[in-house]
Design a protein around this motif. Structure first.
Motif, PDB file in Angstrom:
ATOM      1  N   ARG A 187      21.791 -21.623  17.370  1.00 49.07           N
ATOM      2  CA  ARG A 187      22.010 -22.728  18.285  1.00 49.07           C
ATOM      3  C   ARG A 187      20.768 -23.596  18.449  1.00 49.07           C
ATOM      4  O   ARG A 187      20.841 -24.718  18.951  1.00 49.07           O
ATOM      5  CB  ARG A 187      22.454 -22.180  19.646  1.00 49.07           C
ATOM      6  CG  ARG A 187      22.827 -23.259  20.648  1.00 49.07           C
ATOM      7  CD  ARG A 187      23.513 -22.665  21.859  1.00 49.07           C
ATOM      8  NE  ARG A 187      24.805 -22.110  21.500  1.00 49.07           N
ATOM      9  CZ  ARG A 187      25.533 -21.340  22.310  1.00 49.07           C
ATOM     10  NH1 ARG A 187      25.051 -21.017  23.477  1.00 49.07           N
ATOM     11  NH2 ARG A 187      26.703 -20.883  21.916  1.00 49.07           N
ATOM     12  N   ILE A 215      32.725 -12.007  19.203  1.00 45.49           N
ATOM     13  CA  ILE A 215      31.574 -11.550  19.973  1.00 45.49           C
ATOM     14  C   ILE A 215      31.555 -10.030  19.985  1.00 45.49           C
ATOM     15  O   ILE A 215      32.571  -9.377  20.265  1.00 45.49           O
ATOM     16  CB  ILE A 215      31.647 -12.099  21.411  1.00 45.49           C
ATOM     17  CG1 ILE A 215      31.613 -13.625  21.392  1.00 45.49           C
ATOM     18  CG2 ILE A 215      30.494 -11.547  22.258  1.00 45.49           C
ATOM     19  CD1 ILE A 215      32.114 -14.265  22.650  1.00 45.49           C
ATOM     20  N   GLU A 270      32.588 -22.300  24.937  1.00 49.81           N
ATOM     21  CA  GLU A 270      31.808 -21.253  24.298  1.00 49.81           C
ATOM     22  C   GLU A 270      31.439 -20.175  25.307  1.00 49.81           C
ATOM     23  O   GLU A 270      31.342 -20.413  26.502  1.00 49.81           O
ATOM     24  CB  GLU A 270      30.539 -21.835  23.658  1.00 49.81           C
ATOM     25  CG  GLU A 270      30.866 -22.711  22.467  1.00 49.81           C
ATOM     26  CD  GLU A 270      29.644 -22.971  21.617  1.00 49.81           C
ATOM     27  OE1 GLU A 270      28.683 -22.198  21.700  1.00 49.81           O
ATOM     28  OE2 GLU A 270      29.669 -23.951  20.864  1.00 49.81           O
ATOM     29  N   GLU A 327      22.186 -16.984  23.473  1.00 49.48           N
ATOM     30  CA  GLU A 327      23.549 -16.888  22.965  1.00 49.48           C
ATOM     31  C   GLU A 327      23.828 -15.449  22.535  1.00 49.48           C
ATOM     32  O   GLU A 327      22.896 -14.677  22.291  1.00 49.48           O
ATOM     33  CB  GLU A 327      23.765 -17.842  21.795  1.00 49.48           C
ATOM     34  CG  GLU A 327      22.937 -17.533  20.554  1.00 49.48           C
ATOM     35  CD  GLU A 327      23.178 -18.534  19.429  1.00 49.48           C
ATOM     36  OE1 GLU A 327      24.160 -19.279  19.504  1.00 49.48           O
ATOM     37  OE2 GLU A 327      22.385 -18.555  18.484  1.00 49.48           O
ATOM     38  N   SER A 357      35.016 -15.582  13.921  1.00 52.58           N
ATOM     39  CA  SER A 357      33.818 -15.168  14.654  1.00 52.58           C
ATOM     40  C   SER A 357      34.245 -14.401  15.889  1.00 52.58           C
ATOM     41  O   SER A 357      35.027 -14.902  16.701  1.00 52.58           O
ATOM     42  CB  SER A 357      32.992 -16.397  15.047  1.00 52.58           C
ATOM     43  OG  SER A 357      31.894 -16.022  15.845  1.00 52.58           O
ATOM     44  N   ASN A 375      38.708 -12.734  20.955  1.00 48.54           N
ATOM     45  CA  ASN A 375      37.485 -13.198  20.282  1.00 48.54           C
ATOM     46  C   ASN A 375      36.336 -12.212  20.423  1.00 48.54           C
ATOM     47  O   ASN A 375      35.166 -12.586  20.311  1.00 48.54           O
ATOM     48  CB  ASN A 375      37.058 -14.562  20.837  1.00 48.54           C
ATOM     49  CG  ASN A 375      36.629 -14.475  22.288  1.00 48.54           C
ATOM     50  OD1 ASN A 375      36.959 -13.522  22.986  1.00 48.54           O
ATOM     51  ND2 ASN A 375      35.905 -15.477  22.750  1.00 48.54           N
ATOM     52  N   THR A 376      36.664 -10.931  20.696  1.00 49.81           N
ATOM     53  CA  THR A 376      35.629  -9.906  20.795  1.00 49.81           C
ATOM     54  C   THR A 376      35.958  -8.737  19.876  1.00 49.81           C
ATOM     55  O   THR A 376      37.109  -8.555  19.465  1.00 49.81           O
ATOM     56  CB  THR A 376      35.488  -9.391  22.236  1.00 49.81           C
ATOM     57  OG1 THR A 376      36.706  -8.728  22.629  1.00 49.81           O
ATOM     58  CG2 THR A 376      35.180 -10.519  23.208  1.00 49.81           C
ATOM     59  N   TRP A 412      25.304 -12.182  20.208  1.00 50.13           N
ATOM     60  CA  TRP A 412      25.435 -11.788  18.808  1.00 50.13           C
ATOM     61  C   TRP A 412      26.920 -11.625  18.481  1.00 50.13           C
ATOM     62  O   TRP A 412      27.701 -11.128  19.298  1.00 50.13           O
ATOM     63  CB  TRP A 412      24.689 -10.484  18.547  1.00 50.13           C
ATOM     64  CG  TRP A 412      23.210 -10.678  18.499  1.00 50.13           C
ATOM     65  CD1 TRP A 412      22.370 -10.798  19.571  1.00 50.13           C
ATOM     66  CD2 TRP A 412      22.401 -10.804  17.335  1.00 50.13           C
ATOM     67  NE1 TRP A 412      21.074 -10.990  19.137  1.00 50.13           N
ATOM     68  CE2 TRP A 412      21.057 -10.987  17.773  1.00 50.13           C
ATOM     69  CE3 TRP A 412      22.660 -10.765  15.969  1.00 50.13           C
ATOM     70  CZ2 TRP A 412      20.004 -11.141  16.887  1.00 50.13           C
ATOM     71  CZ3 TRP A 412      21.596 -10.916  15.084  1.00 50.13           C
ATOM     72  CH2 TRP A 412      20.293 -11.106  15.537  1.00 50.13           C
ATOM     73  N   VAL A 413      27.280 -12.063  17.285  1.00 52.60           N
ATOM     74  CA  VAL A 413      28.687 -12.019  16.881  1.00 52.60           C
ATOM     75  C   VAL A 413      28.825 -11.395  15.500  1.00 52.60           C
ATOM     76  O   VAL A 413      27.845 -11.237  14.765  1.00 52.60           O
ATOM     77  CB  VAL A 413      29.299 -13.443  16.847  1.00 52.60           C
ATOM     78  CG1 VAL A 413      29.205 -14.102  18.207  1.00 52.60           C
ATOM     79  CG2 VAL A 413      28.634 -14.306  15.779  1.00 52.60           C
ATOM     80  N   GLN A 418      25.701 -16.099  17.720  1.00 56.84           N
ATOM     81  CA  GLN A 418      26.754 -17.109  17.781  1.00 56.84           C
ATOM     82  C   GLN A 418      26.116 -18.477  17.700  1.00 56.84           C
ATOM     83  O   GLN A 418      25.027 -18.699  18.206  1.00 56.84           O
ATOM     84  CB  GLN A 418      27.523 -16.992  19.096  1.00 56.84           C
ATOM     85  CG  GLN A 418      28.711 -17.945  19.197  1.00 56.84           C
ATOM     86  CD  GLN A 418      29.324 -17.919  20.591  1.00 56.84           C
ATOM     87  OE1 GLN A 418      28.607 -17.931  21.581  1.00 56.84           O
ATOM     88  NE2 GLN A 418      30.631 -17.854  20.666  1.00 56.84           N
ATOM     89  N   THR A 419      26.773 -19.395  17.078  1.00 56.74           N
ATOM     90  CA  THR A 419      26.188 -20.721  16.924  1.00 56.74           C
ATOM     91  C   THR A 419      27.278 -21.773  16.931  1.00 56.74           C
ATOM     92  O   THR A 419      28.438 -21.492  16.669  1.00 56.74           O
ATOM     93  CB  THR A 419      25.388 -20.802  15.615  1.00 56.74           C
ATOM     94  OG1 THR A 419      24.724 -22.069  15.552  1.00 56.74           O
ATOM     95  CG2 THR A 419      26.269 -20.673  14.401  1.00 56.74           C
TER      96      THR A 419
END
Length: 317
Positions: A101, A256, A307, A163, A254, A181-182, A165-166, A243-244
């Motif tokens: 990011r 998380i 986000e 941010e 992606s 999304n996790t 980590w993913v 994450q970006t």
């Protein structure tokens, strides 16, 4: 050695071809060749090995190229600073930035700073934290945005954002099919992983996996986000990366990483013992004010819309 000769030499070193270098400098080939020969005679050593089609730098030539770039950059910077003394704040700022990011934070800072000081120009360089710091120590960068932690003994700095980590997963992979999304960390155990090449980061990832009584199956270490994306697109492995904000990729998912989750912190840094110019001071103060407001009101900034923002008590890595 004068600045013009150093400029000629840097172009020759970059092109490794006298004809192309002469075209780039808008001069004829013989005078350029004579300038390089005269420089070698002045220094008493060979700088380039001349082949039929291409040139090759000697060890002395490589050293001179690095120093010449620094000298020319410093010369240009000094000119800009002197010109700005009697006028509105202007000049160049050389900024290094890591991936993730950080470039989007930097873009927001420059956009805001540009409104106050439209005469300022920027030179940006992107790389890993180690690469960025090496260039800053060599005098090629004024300030930098890197991933924490950093060497506070030799660097000034302050945090500017964070941010989570993913896991970047190919859409072909079964783990990409799960809802939400996790993804829990233990779901990545045994999977071939693509991880950042920074030694301290790899050790941190190993410690992270030990919290779920496992060792990461590291397939590849990479220093560039695009390398991670390319490998993941081909389903070579799952990439663990901060994450970006990036252009949506239809080939990737992606997620998380949770249970337990981690976040990364970015910091703006500059060398201790090096005095900041007036322009650099103004920019650093602008970023400091921005970062303080961002930490209090992250949802006010477009980069955060839709986000995930890690909880304050999330551990850093």
């Amino acid at each position: 050695m004068d600045l013009r000769t150093l400029k000629y030499f840097t172009v020759v070193a970059e092109e490794l071809n006298i004809t192309r270098a002469a075209e780039r400098l808008n001069i004829s080939q013989p005078p350029l060749s004579n300038q390089i020969k005269a420089l070698e005679e002045e220094l008493g050593t060979q700088l380039v090995v001349r082949g039929k089609r291409h040139l090759q730098l000697t060890e002395a030539g490589t050293l001179l190229y690095r120093r010449a770039v620094q000298i020319l950059n410093m010369s240009e910077k000094t000119k800009q600073e002197i010109r700005s003394l009697d006028s509105e704040l202007s000049g160049f700022i050389s900024i290094g930035v890591v991936e993730g990011r950080a470039p989007f934070f930097l873009a927001q800072w420059i956009a805001g700073f540009k409104e106050e000081y439209p005469g300022v120009q920027y030179r940006l360089w992107n790389g890993s934290s180690d690469d960025v710091l090496e260039r800053m120590k060599a005098g090629l960068l004024d300030i930098a945005v890197i991933a924490s932690p950093y060497d506070s003994e030799h660097l000034h700095g302050f945090p500017v954002g964070r941010e989570p980590w993913v896991a970047l997963i190919s859409k072909e992979h079964p783990l990409a099919q799960g809802e939400g999304n996790t993804i829990p960390l233990n779901a990545l155990v045994g999977e071939p992983l693509v991880v950042p090449a920074r030694k301290s980061r790899i050790e941190a990832i190993r410690s992270w996996f030990r919290e779920v009584d496992a060792e990461p199956n590291v397939l590849c270490e990479m220093s560039n986000y695009l390398d991670a994306v390319a490998l993941t697109e081909r389903n070579v492995g799952i990439s663990i990366f901060p994450q970006t904000t990036y252009t949506p990729n239809s080939l990737l998912v992606s997620k998380i990483i949770t249970d337990t989750e981690r976040q990364i912190e970015y910091s703006l840094v500059w060398l201790k013992g090096r005095m900041l110019t007036e322009l650099e001071h103004e920019f650093v103060d602008f970023v400091r004010d921005f970062a303080e407001d961002y930490s209090k009101h992250p949802h006010n900034y477009p980069i955060e819309i839709n986000e995930y923002i890690p909880p304050e008590d999330t551990k850093y890595m």
